[in-house]
Design a protein around this motif. Structure first.
Motif, PDB file in Angstrom:
ATOM      1  N   ASN A  70     -33.545  10.923 -15.350  1.00 55.74           N
ATOM      2  CA  ASN A  70     -32.326  10.633 -16.108  1.00 55.74           C
ATOM      3  C   ASN A  70     -31.670  11.881 -16.674  1.00 55.74           C
ATOM      4  O   ASN A  70     -30.448  11.934 -16.831  1.00 55.74           O
ATOM      5  CB  ASN A  70     -32.634   9.652 -17.240  1.00 55.74           C
ATOM      6  N   ASP A  71     -32.496  12.906 -16.996  1.00 56.68           N
ATOM      7  CA  ASP A  71     -31.946  14.148 -17.541  1.00 56.68           C
ATOM      8  C   ASP A  71     -32.050  15.307 -16.549  1.00 56.68           C
ATOM      9  O   ASP A  71     -31.847  16.455 -16.912  1.00 56.68           O
ATOM     10  CB  ASP A  71     -32.643  14.514 -18.853  1.00 56.68           C
ATOM     11  N   CYS A  72     -32.405  14.999 -15.302  1.00 57.77           N
ATOM     12  CA  CYS A  72     -32.489  16.011 -14.234  1.00 57.77           C
ATOM     13  C   CYS A  72     -33.438  17.148 -14.601  1.00 57.77           C
ATOM     14  O   CYS A  72     -33.194  18.315 -14.270  1.00 57.77           O
ATOM     15  CB  CYS A  72     -31.110  16.586 -13.909  1.00 57.77           C
ATOM     16  N   SER A  73     -34.526  16.831 -15.247  1.00 61.21           N
ATOM     17  CA  SER A  73     -35.455  17.879 -15.687  1.00 61.21           C
ATOM     18  C   SER A  73     -36.679  18.016 -14.787  1.00 61.21           C
ATOM     19  O   SER A  73     -37.447  18.964 -14.927  1.00 61.21           O
ATOM     20  CB  SER A  73     -35.933  17.593 -17.117  1.00 61.21           C
ATOM     21  N   HIS A  74     -36.866  17.081 -13.857  1.00 57.90           N
ATOM     22  CA  HIS A  74     -38.064  17.110 -13.015  1.00 57.90           C
ATOM     23  C   HIS A  74     -37.755  17.784 -11.695  1.00 57.90           C
ATOM     24  O   HIS A  74     -36.889  17.335 -10.948  1.00 57.90           O
ATOM     25  CB  HIS A  74     -38.577  15.691 -12.771  1.00 57.90           C
ATOM     26  N   TYR A  75     -38.490  18.859 -11.397  1.00 56.02           N
ATOM     27  CA  TYR A  75     -38.280  19.580 -10.137  1.00 56.02           C
ATOM     28  C   TYR A  75     -39.211  19.025  -9.064  1.00 56.02           C
ATOM     29  O   TYR A  75     -40.416  18.899  -9.266  1.00 56.02           O
ATOM     30  CB  TYR A  75     -38.552  21.070 -10.321  1.00 56.02           C
ATOM     31  N   ASN A  76     -38.649  18.694  -7.924  1.00 54.50           N
ATOM     32  CA  ASN A  76     -39.425  18.140  -6.823  1.00 54.50           C
ATOM     33  C   ASN A  76     -38.891  18.702  -5.510  1.00 54.50           C
ATOM     34  O   ASN A  76     -37.930  18.180  -4.939  1.00 54.50           O
ATOM     35  CB  ASN A  76     -39.332  16.608  -6.816  1.00 54.50           C
ATOM     36  N   PRO A  77     -39.492  19.793  -4.996  1.00 57.72           N
ATOM     37  CA  PRO A  77     -38.981  20.411  -3.767  1.00 57.72           C
ATOM     38  C   PRO A  77     -39.078  19.506  -2.551  1.00 57.72           C
ATOM     39  O   PRO A  77     -38.396  19.737  -1.549  1.00 57.72           O
ATOM     40  CB  PRO A  77     -39.868  21.654  -3.605  1.00 57.72           C
ATOM     41  N   ASN A  78     -39.906  18.470  -2.633  1.00 55.21           N
ATOM     42  CA  ASN A  78     -40.079  17.586  -1.479  1.00 55.21           C
ATOM     43  C   ASN A  78     -38.843  16.741  -1.175  1.00 55.21           C
ATOM     44  O   ASN A  78     -38.749  16.144  -0.103  1.00 55.21           O
ATOM     45  CB  ASN A  78     -41.283  16.669  -1.688  1.00 55.21           C
ATOM     46  N   ILE A  79     -37.898  16.670  -2.112  1.00 51.12           N
ATOM     47  CA  ILE A  79     -36.691  15.898  -1.841  1.00 51.12           C
ATOM     48  C   ILE A  79     -35.535  16.794  -1.394  1.00 51.12           C
ATOM     49  O   ILE A  79     -34.416  16.325  -1.206  1.00 51.12           O
ATOM     50  CB  ILE A  79     -36.251  15.083  -3.076  1.00 51.12           C
ATOM     51  N   MET A  80     -35.831  18.094  -1.175  1.00 47.09           N
ATOM     52  CA  MET A  80     -34.785  19.037  -0.784  1.00 47.09           C
ATOM     53  C   MET A  80     -34.675  19.103   0.735  1.00 47.09           C
ATOM     54  O   MET A  80     -35.680  19.225   1.448  1.00 47.09           O
ATOM     55  CB  MET A  80     -35.076  20.423  -1.356  1.00 47.09           C
ATOM     56  N   ALA A  81     -33.451  19.036   1.217  1.00 51.47           N
ATOM     57  CA  ALA A  81     -33.221  19.052   2.668  1.00 51.47           C
ATOM     58  C   ALA A  81     -33.530  20.408   3.290  1.00 51.47           C
ATOM     59  O   ALA A  81     -33.639  20.507   4.516  1.00 51.47           O
ATOM     60  CB  ALA A  81     -31.777  18.665   2.964  1.00 51.47           C
ATOM     61  N   ASN A  82     -33.675  21.464   2.489  1.00 52.24           N
ATOM     62  CA  ASN A  82     -33.949  22.799   3.040  1.00 52.24           C
ATOM     63  C   ASN A  82     -35.357  23.288   2.708  1.00 52.24           C
ATOM     64  O   ASN A  82     -35.621  24.492   2.766  1.00 52.24           O
ATOM     65  CB  ASN A  82     -32.917  23.801   2.530  1.00 52.24           C
ATOM     66  N   LYS A  83     -36.246  22.387   2.400  1.00 48.75           N
ATOM     67  CA  LYS A  83     -37.598  22.772   1.993  1.00 48.75           C
ATOM     68  C   LYS A  83     -38.290  23.582   3.097  1.00 48.75           C
ATOM     69  O   LYS A  83     -38.512  23.104   4.201  1.00 48.75           O
ATOM     70  CB  LYS A  83     -38.434  21.533   1.661  1.00 48.75           C
ATOM     71  N   ASP A  84     -38.601  24.835   2.769  1.00 50.67           N
ATOM     72  CA  ASP A  84     -39.347  25.741   3.659  1.00 50.67           C
ATOM     73  C   ASP A  84     -38.641  26.031   4.980  1.00 50.67           C
ATOM     74  O   ASP A  84     -39.270  26.491   5.938  1.00 50.67           O
ATOM     75  CB  ASP A  84     -40.755  25.188   3.949  1.00 50.67           C
ATOM     76  N   VAL A  85     -37.364  25.761   5.077  1.00 50.01           N
ATOM     77  CA  VAL A  85     -36.632  26.002   6.323  1.00 50.01           C
ATOM     78  C   VAL A  85     -36.327  27.500   6.448  1.00 50.01           C
ATOM     79  O   VAL A  85     -35.724  28.085   5.553  1.00 50.01           O
ATOM     80  CB  VAL A  85     -35.323  25.191   6.355  1.00 50.01           C
ATOM     81  N   SER A  86     -36.725  28.116   7.561  1.00 54.69           N
ATOM     82  CA  SER A  86     -36.491  29.549   7.765  1.00 54.69           C
ATOM     83  C   SER A  86     -35.190  29.801   8.525  1.00 54.69           C
ATOM     84  O   SER A  86     -35.135  30.602   9.453  1.00 54.69           O
ATOM     85  CB  SER A  86     -37.672  30.167   8.516  1.00 54.69           C
ATOM     86  N   VAL A  87     -34.160  29.091   8.143  1.00 61.41           N
ATOM     87  CA  VAL A  87     -32.829  29.290   8.723  1.00 61.41           C
ATOM     88  C   VAL A  87     -31.832  29.386   7.579  1.00 61.41           C
ATOM     89  O   VAL A  87     -31.839  28.559   6.665  1.00 61.41           O
ATOM     90  CB  VAL A  87     -32.423  28.136   9.669  1.00 61.41           C
TER      91      VAL A  87
END
Length: 713
Positions: free
Chosen positions: A133-150
């Motif tokens: 609700n306050d956008c305070s939780h970081y979760n890289p697993n929901i990022m479309a560029n997670k670990d992408v080497s491009v």
């Protein structure tokens, strides 16, 4: 009429000429219209801005650019605004719960601080990778560029750029040019008299000479053909006269500080003219907002289709964006300092020669690059000493001349400790097909060109391996700062020659499906040799494609897309790159797994059904998610479906379908009929969703118990 008597022999020739030609003299308006309107210099009458009345526009109805005068000299305020008699003006009109204040016209603030996001109409909209609700939780697993080497090289900021990054088009406008309304220079496009203008520190004129005006172009060239059409909003502070040229425009609302202009622009673009400015309150802070984004542009400045096409890249390179080739800019110490076509190369040679680093200027420049780049990297490392992983210090030299690069890095010596990586290029020109083999290319089919280009891949692999070994020898990682197709008449253009038939053939191939395999093979070669090397782990391996967007020409088809808003699913180079990302980084989602919103007693959502075969559906519930009424299928059943908003005034649900390579399609459905989906262009969709009347989906990861029938993890 001339005011002089022609019989007076003592007058100058100019006066006689005035009489003979019967030149008219402009008529002034009473009190100069108090800067609350424009003066008709033919009639001497004021044309008052909306919200002002009187023969000299002295009566202020309090509209503040958001209403029209009523008969009692108060204002009929526009939607989202209301009349506030105590202060005699229109103010924001909000119906916010629990004492929450307005943050815009009809837009409520939030009850919580949006730590990694932005508040909009009562709830937070989180940045990529953040939820709650306050956008305070970081979760890289929901990022479309997670670990992408491009990564991607983003385009520059200019009035002719085909890449629209901001919804405020003024950010992409030309610098002010000077023009004259009379005299010998009246017909000149640019009189180049900027030195005669009294400029403020913010880049706006403090005053203008009587017959001088300023102009600036926007949406010129290719992007003018594809930019959104409709009602643009001009906003500005201060007082003055602003008008437009070139575009087919119609003024819908002409207020002080705010104009609404319906524009159907074309290749000529839009020319904004500042003809007068009040020295006591000069025009400044000019904004020119795309249709539909007036309410959101300050809090959400980026154009959504632009963000959509770059969200899967892990890095953005700002070489063109920051005009690196026009200025010496750091942390990769400028761009291609070895390349004689750029100013930074001459600068380093001059500095190296002054310091007597070498008698040969080219070598002195190389040694100065090593010296100065090492010093700069030390400064950055000092500043980020407590967070060393936040920066990647990069050394780059000439990829095409391998031995030159070897000499340069050996000169660097133990200063390599100031760097983390070497960066090279990875272009393919199909063995200089458009240069040395142009006549042969003109008779080739696209299939033959594809084969010819793919035959160069062994050279690319050898180059990648050479520099991978060189980087490892010196304890560094290997990156690519630019790479992609480079099919053009380089040597011919350098000699002032080019051939339209060769240019057109090269452009056509860059648009053809047969270039897909060449781009894919280049990426795969890099992946095999560089990304997969166990000694080249992060931050190594990054492939920066050049570039995100650009108009093709004889100088090359560098842009992956030709303009912002182009359907990326129809662009072979884009499809090849995104397919590569999906193939090797399938752990990264193309978008969020579940999206919900609540409107009164109803809930809306798009999600994978929990029971039975995996299937994306969108639906409505009136019992907090216990049961759902499903809408008809939209898009392919394997596409991710994202609910972006619901407009309760039109009963419209807005949904994107996102395929496996991240290409979006746009839809809406009228919930009163629920029969068929309507499709949109990207602009029409996002401008509709941007409306303050459209309720946005809940923040990332917030489901409010609506997820009982959904697979959201």
């Amino acid at each position: 009429m001339c005011i002089f008597k022609c019989t007076m022999r003592s007058f100058l020739f100019l006066v006689v000429l005035c009489c003979k030609l019967r030149i008219s003299v402009s008529v002034t308006c009473p009190n100069d219209c108090h800067w609350n309107g424009k003066c008709d210099t033919n009639s001497g009458k004021c044309q008052c801005f909306e919200g002002f009345i009187g023969n000299d526009c002295a009566v202020d109805c309090g509209c503040k650019g958001h209403g029209t005068c009523k008969s009692d000299n108060t204002c009929l305020c526009q939607d989202g605004w209301k009349w506030y008699a105590a202060q005699h003006k229109c103010i924001w009109d909000c119906q916010c719960p629990n004492g929450i204040q307005c943050i815009g016209p009809g837009i409520c603030g939030c009850s919580t601080n949006c730590h990694q996001g932005t508040c909009w109409n009562g709830q937070c909209e989180c940045f990529e990778g953040y939820s709650g609700n306050d956008c305070s939780h970081y979760n890289p697993n929901i990022m479309a560029n997670k670990d992408v080497s491009v990564g991607i090289n983003v385009g520059g900021l200019s009035y002719y750029s085909s890449e629209l990054k901001y919804v405020d088009i003024a950010k992409l406008s030309q610098s002010w040019i000077t023009q004259r309304t009379s005299g010998p220079n009246a017909n000149k496009w640019d009189t180049n008299e900027q030195n005669l203008v009294n400029w403020r520190n913010d880049g706006y004129p403090a005053s203008l000479q009587d017959n001088m005006r300023l102009g600036k172009l926007m949406l010129r060239s290719t992007i003018g053909l594809y930019a959104p059409k409709g009602n643009y909003t001009l906003l500005y502070d201060g007082e003055g006269d602003i008008s437009f040229r070139f575009a087919h425009e119609h003024i819908m609302f002409n207020g002080k500080g705010r104009m609404v202009i319906n524009i159907n622009e074309g290749k000529n673009g839009i020319d904004l003219i500042l003809s007068r400015t009040n020295p006591a309150n000069p025009v400044r802070n000019v904004r020119f907002i795309m249709p539909g984004f007036e309410d959101r542009y300050e809090k959400f400045p980026f154009y959504p289709p632009f963000l959509e096409t770059i969200k899967r890249y892990s890095q953005l390179r700002y070489m063109d964006f920051l005009h690196t080739n026009g200025h010496t800019i750091y942390i990769e110490y400028s761009n291609e300092v070895w390349n004689g076509i750029f100013r930074q190369t001459h600068y380093t040679q001059e500095q190296g020669t002054k310091l007597n680093l070498d008698p040969q200027s080219w070598k002195a420049g190389m040694k100065y690059y090593n010296k100065r780049s090492s010093e700069i990297m030390q400064i950055w490392k000092t500043v980020f000493g407590s967070q060393p992983d936040k920066i990647v210090t990069v050394w780059a030299w000439q990829t095409g001349n391998q031995d030159y690069t070897r000499q340069a890095i050996e000169d660097l010596g133990n200063r390599t400790r100031n760097f983390k990586a070497i960066a090279i290029t990875g272009y393919f020109d199909c063995n200089n097909l458009a240069g040395k083999h142009a006549a042969e290319m003109l008779n080739m089919s696209n299939i033959q060109m594809e084969t010819y280009c793919n035959n160069q891949m062994s050279q690319s692999e050898s180059s990648f391996q050479y520099f991978m070994d060189l980087a490892k020898k010196h304890g560094l990682k290997l990156l690519m700062y630019e790479g992609g197709p480079s099919i053009m008449e380089g040597s011919a253009i350098a000699q002032g020659l080019s051939h339209d038939d060769v240019t057109n053939k090269a452009i056509a191939f860059n648009r053809d499906q047969h270039i897909k395999s060449v781009v894919d093979n280049l990426l795969e070669a890099w992946y095999k040799i560089v990304i997969n090397d166990p000694q080249n782990s992060s931050p190594g391996g990054l492939f920066n494609y050049f570039s995100s967007t650009g108009t093709p020409s004889k100088y090359g088809s560098w842009g992956m897309l030709e303009y912002t808003g182009q359907d990326p699913g129809t662009v072979p180079k884009y499809v090849a790159t995104q397919s590569f990302i999906t193939r090797h980084y399938s752990h990264s989602p193309v978008d969020i797994p579940c999206s919900f919103l609540q409107q009164s007693t109803l809930g809306y959502g798009c999600f994978l059904q929990k029971r039975g075969a995996l299937r994306w559906r969108c639906a409505v519930t009136d019992d907090d998610g216990t049961t759902w009424s499903y809408y008809p299928d939209v898009g392919n059943t394997g596409d991710t479906l994202v609910l972006d908003g619901f407009n309760p005034t039109t009963y419209t649900v807005y949904v994107r379908s996102v395929n496996k390579i991240g290409v979006n399609k746009y839809h809406s459905i009228d919930t009163r009929t629920t029969n068929t989906w309507k499709t949109y262009t990207s602009f029409d969709y996002y401008s509709s969703v941007a409306s303050r009347k459209t309720q946005r989906r809940l923040p990332n990861g917030v489901y409010n118990y609506l997820d009982t029938q959904a697979r959201c993890s």
